[in-house]
Design a protein around this motif. Structure first.
Motif, PDB file in Angstrom:
ATOM      1  N   LYS A  25       0.952  -1.084   0.359  1.00  0.00           N
ATOM      2  CA  LYS A  25      -0.336  -0.447  -0.057  1.00  0.00           C
ATOM      3  C   LYS A  25       0.863   1.480   0.017  1.00  0.00           C
ATOM      4  O   LYS A  25       0.473   2.027  -1.040  1.00  0.00           O
ATOM      5  N   LYS A  26       1.780   0.634   1.090  1.00  0.00           N
ATOM      6  CA  LYS A  26       2.499   2.761   0.576  1.00  0.00           C
ATOM      7  C   LYS A  26       3.573   2.361  -0.029  1.00  0.00           C
ATOM      8  O   LYS A  26       3.231   3.836  -0.828  1.00  0.00           O
ATOM      9  N   LYS A  27       4.338   1.119  -1.061  1.00  0.00           N
ATOM     10  CA  LYS A  27       4.810   1.528  -2.107  1.00  0.00           C
ATOM     11  C   LYS A  27       3.877   1.789  -3.101  1.00  0.00           C
ATOM     12  O   LYS A  27       4.182   2.937  -4.036  1.00  0.00           O
ATOM     13  N   ALA A  28       2.148   1.640  -3.084  1.00  0.00           N
ATOM     14  CA  ALA A  28       1.237   2.509  -4.483  1.00  0.00           C
ATOM     15  C   ALA A  28       0.830   3.931  -4.446  1.00  0.00           C
ATOM     16  O   ALA A  28       1.407   4.380  -4.977  1.00  0.00           O
ATOM     17  N   GLU A  29       1.103   3.795  -2.642  1.00  0.00           N
ATOM     18  CA  GLU A  29       0.435   5.611  -2.708  1.00  0.00           C
ATOM     19  C   GLU A  29       2.377   5.940  -2.792  1.00  0.00           C
ATOM     20  O   GLU A  29       1.750   7.296  -3.783  1.00  0.00           O
ATOM     21  N   GLU A  30       3.327   5.398  -2.877  1.00  0.00           N
ATOM     22  CA  GLU A  30       4.435   6.821  -3.075  1.00  0.00           C
ATOM     23  C   GLU A  30       4.503   6.644  -4.547  1.00  0.00           C
ATOM     24  O   GLU A  30       5.297   7.837  -5.202  1.00  0.00           O
ATOM     25  N   GLU A  31       4.204   5.748  -5.357  1.00  0.00           N
ATOM     26  CA  GLU A  31       4.523   5.371  -6.829  1.00  0.00           C
ATOM     27  C   GLU A  31       2.869   6.288  -7.202  1.00  0.00           C
ATOM     28  O   GLU A  31       3.551   7.083  -8.324  1.00  0.00           O
ATOM     29  N   ALA A  32       2.358   6.512  -6.683  1.00  0.00           N
ATOM     30  CA  ALA A  32       1.030   7.322  -7.239  1.00  0.00           C
ATOM     31  C   ALA A  32       1.502   8.201  -6.611  1.00  0.00           C
ATOM     32  O   ALA A  32       0.858   9.755  -7.907  1.00  0.00           O
ATOM     33  N   LYS A  33       2.091   8.971  -5.599  1.00  0.00           N
ATOM     34  CA  LYS A  33       2.410  10.063  -6.020  1.00  0.00           C
ATOM     35  C   LYS A  33       3.749  10.557  -6.768  1.00  0.00           C
ATOM     36  O   LYS A  33       3.651  11.729  -7.087  1.00  0.00           O
ATOM     37  N   LYS A  34       4.089   9.655  -6.434  1.00  0.00           N
ATOM     38  CA  LYS A  34       5.374   9.882  -7.953  1.00  0.00           C
ATOM     39  C   LYS A  34       4.960  10.421  -9.761  1.00  0.00           C
ATOM     40  O   LYS A  34       4.916  11.220 -10.357  1.00  0.00           O
ATOM     41  N   GLN A  35       4.126   9.410  -9.605  1.00  0.00           N
ATOM     42  CA  GLN A  35       3.464  10.178 -10.762  1.00  0.00           C
ATOM     43  C   GLN A  35       2.768  11.259 -10.877  1.00  0.00           C
ATOM     44  O   GLN A  35       2.395  11.638 -12.111  1.00  0.00           O
ATOM     45  N   ALA A  36       1.600  11.692  -9.793  1.00  0.00           N
ATOM     46  CA  ALA A  36       1.251  12.858  -9.777  1.00  0.00           C
ATOM     47  C   ALA A  36       2.118  13.729  -9.582  1.00  0.00           C
ATOM     48  O   ALA A  36       2.056  14.722 -10.580  1.00  0.00           O
ATOM     49  N   GLU A  37       3.255  13.677  -9.518  1.00  0.00           N
ATOM     50  CA  GLU A  37       4.644  14.801  -8.857  1.00  0.00           C
ATOM     51  C   GLU A  37       4.718  14.705 -10.973  1.00  0.00           C
ATOM     52  O   GLU A  37       5.169  16.118 -11.391  1.00  0.00           O
ATOM     53  N   GLU A  38       5.369  14.080 -10.696  1.00  0.00           N
ATOM     54  CA  GLU A  38       5.409  13.912 -12.623  1.00  0.00           C
ATOM     55  C   GLU A  38       4.658  14.334 -13.749  1.00  0.00           C
ATOM     56  O   GLU A  38       4.883  15.052 -14.762  1.00  0.00           O
ATOM     57  N   GLU A  39       3.212  14.341 -13.277  1.00  0.00           N
ATOM     58  CA  GLU A  39       2.417  15.170 -14.741  1.00  0.00           C
ATOM     59  C   GLU A  39       2.717  15.833 -14.050  1.00  0.00           C
ATOM     60  O   GLU A  39       2.034  17.214 -14.939  1.00  0.00           O
ATOM     61  N   ALA A  40       2.216  15.962 -12.696  1.00  0.00           N
ATOM     62  CA  ALA A  40       1.936  18.699 -12.715  1.00  0.00           C
ATOM     63  C   ALA A  40       3.283  18.678 -13.725  1.00  0.00           C
ATOM     64  O   ALA A  40       2.989  19.929 -13.941  1.00  0.00           O
ATOM     65  N   ALA A  41       4.500  17.622 -13.479  1.00  0.00           N
ATOM     66  CA  ALA A  41       5.962  18.167 -13.597  1.00  0.00           C
ATOM     67  C   ALA A  41       5.778  18.863 -15.318  1.00  0.00           C
ATOM     68  O   ALA A  41       5.931  19.773 -16.191  1.00  0.00           O
ATOM     69  N   ALA A  42       5.185  18.072 -15.485  1.00  0.00           N
ATOM     70  CA  ALA A  42       4.365  17.643 -17.340  1.00  0.00           C
ATOM     71  C   ALA A  42       3.649  18.506 -17.889  1.00  0.00           C
ATOM     72  O   ALA A  42       4.203  18.784 -18.751  1.00  0.00           O
TER      73      ALA A  42
END
Length: 292
Positions: A25-42
């Motif tokens: 769950k923690k890994k999934a949350e981290e990956e989701a957060k990372k993906q959101a940050e990448e999408e925001a940066a993009a």
């Protein structure tokens, strides 16, 4: 003992499963957060690129607009120069020294615009005659009508100016038509200084001088002139304060002004001169002030 061992193993397995689930769950949350940050940066990068692209497009549009404006200004100046080069001025009256000025087609365009007060794009016959006057023509109205009708020099010789009538009194004239008419007659005849002097002498009852009141009466008899216009005319030729005028001198000055009209600046300086010279005479000052 076996049962206890089994229960302990089951508890350990359950705990490990919970830990694994928590880790997942923690890994999934981290990956989701990372993906959101990448999408925001993009997204931010895309917005910045779009902003830069828009700024570049606006800059190019401004440059193109400025370029087109410069080209249009150059075209306008070339057109004005071309118009100035097309000479439409009247011939210099016989006996008058000096060239005819302000007779270019650009000058006629300005005169046409001033006469066409209702912006109809054409002039009536009376206004067309006035445009001919602006070009320097001093012929009587019947001869100007012949010129406007394309018959000057032919019908005039056969019938004489006293028996001529406009072929169509209600005819109208565009700027192009009038420019063509004027251009066709630049080499014609435009009266003479002798004829004008003889006419002035008749008004003066064969006297060498003509009174100011008589001149005003003669000029204001025309529908387009009033006493204020007479003041302007006399001011233009340096006779604003004259009461009696020598006929020869008056006609010479008038004809010179026809050929070489004073500029606005020259007319203004002449008015200042007249006002200064007449400052001690209240009546003369009032008369000159009416010019304003």
């Amino acid at each position: 003992a076996a049962a206890a061992a089994a229960a302990a193993a089951e508890a350990a397995a359950k705990k490990k499963a919970e830990e694994d689930a928590e880790a997942a769950k923690k890994k999934a949350e981290e990956e989701a957060k990372k993906q959101a940050e990448e999408e925001a940066a993009a997204r931010k990068k895309k917005e910045e690129e779009a902003k830069r692209a828009q700024e570049e497009a606006d800059r190019r549009a401004r440059e193109e607009a400025e370029k087109q404006a410069k080209l249009e200004e150059q075209r306008r100046k070339r057109e004005e120069e071309r118009l100035r080069m097309r000479w439409l001025g009247a011939p210099v009256p016989k006996g008058v020294d000096g060239p005819m000025t302000m007779g270019g087609s650009y000058d006629m365009k300005v005169a046409f615009s001033m006469l066409d007060k209702k912006r109809r794009g054409y002039l009536d016959r009376r206004q067309a005659r006035n445009l001919c006057r602006c070009a320097g023509w001093i012929l009587p109205d019947p001869q100007l009508d012949l010129m406007l009708d394309g018959a000057l020099g032919t019908v005039a010789k056969m019938l004489g100016t006293g028996n001529t009538r406009p072929s169509d009194p209600n005819k109208t004239f565009t700027l192009d038509e009038l420019c063509d008419i004027l251009e066709k007659n630049t080499k014609g005849s435009n009266g003479s200084q002798k004829e004008v002097k003889e006419a002035a002498a008749r008004f003066a009852a064969s006297n060498a001088q003509i009174r100011r009141t008589k001149l005003q009466e003669v000029i204001t008899d025309a529908p387009d002139f009033n006493e204020g216009d007479v003041e302007v005319l006399l001011q233009m030729v340096g006779l604003a304060r004259a009461s009696d005028m020598d006929c020869d001198n008056l006609t010479t000055k008038f004809l010179n002004a026809v050929c070489s009209p004073p500029t606005i600046f020259e007319a203004h300086k002449q008015r200042e001169k007249e006002l200064s010279a007449s400052a001690s005479n209240p009546l003369s000052l009032y008369r000159s002030a009416r010019v304003g």
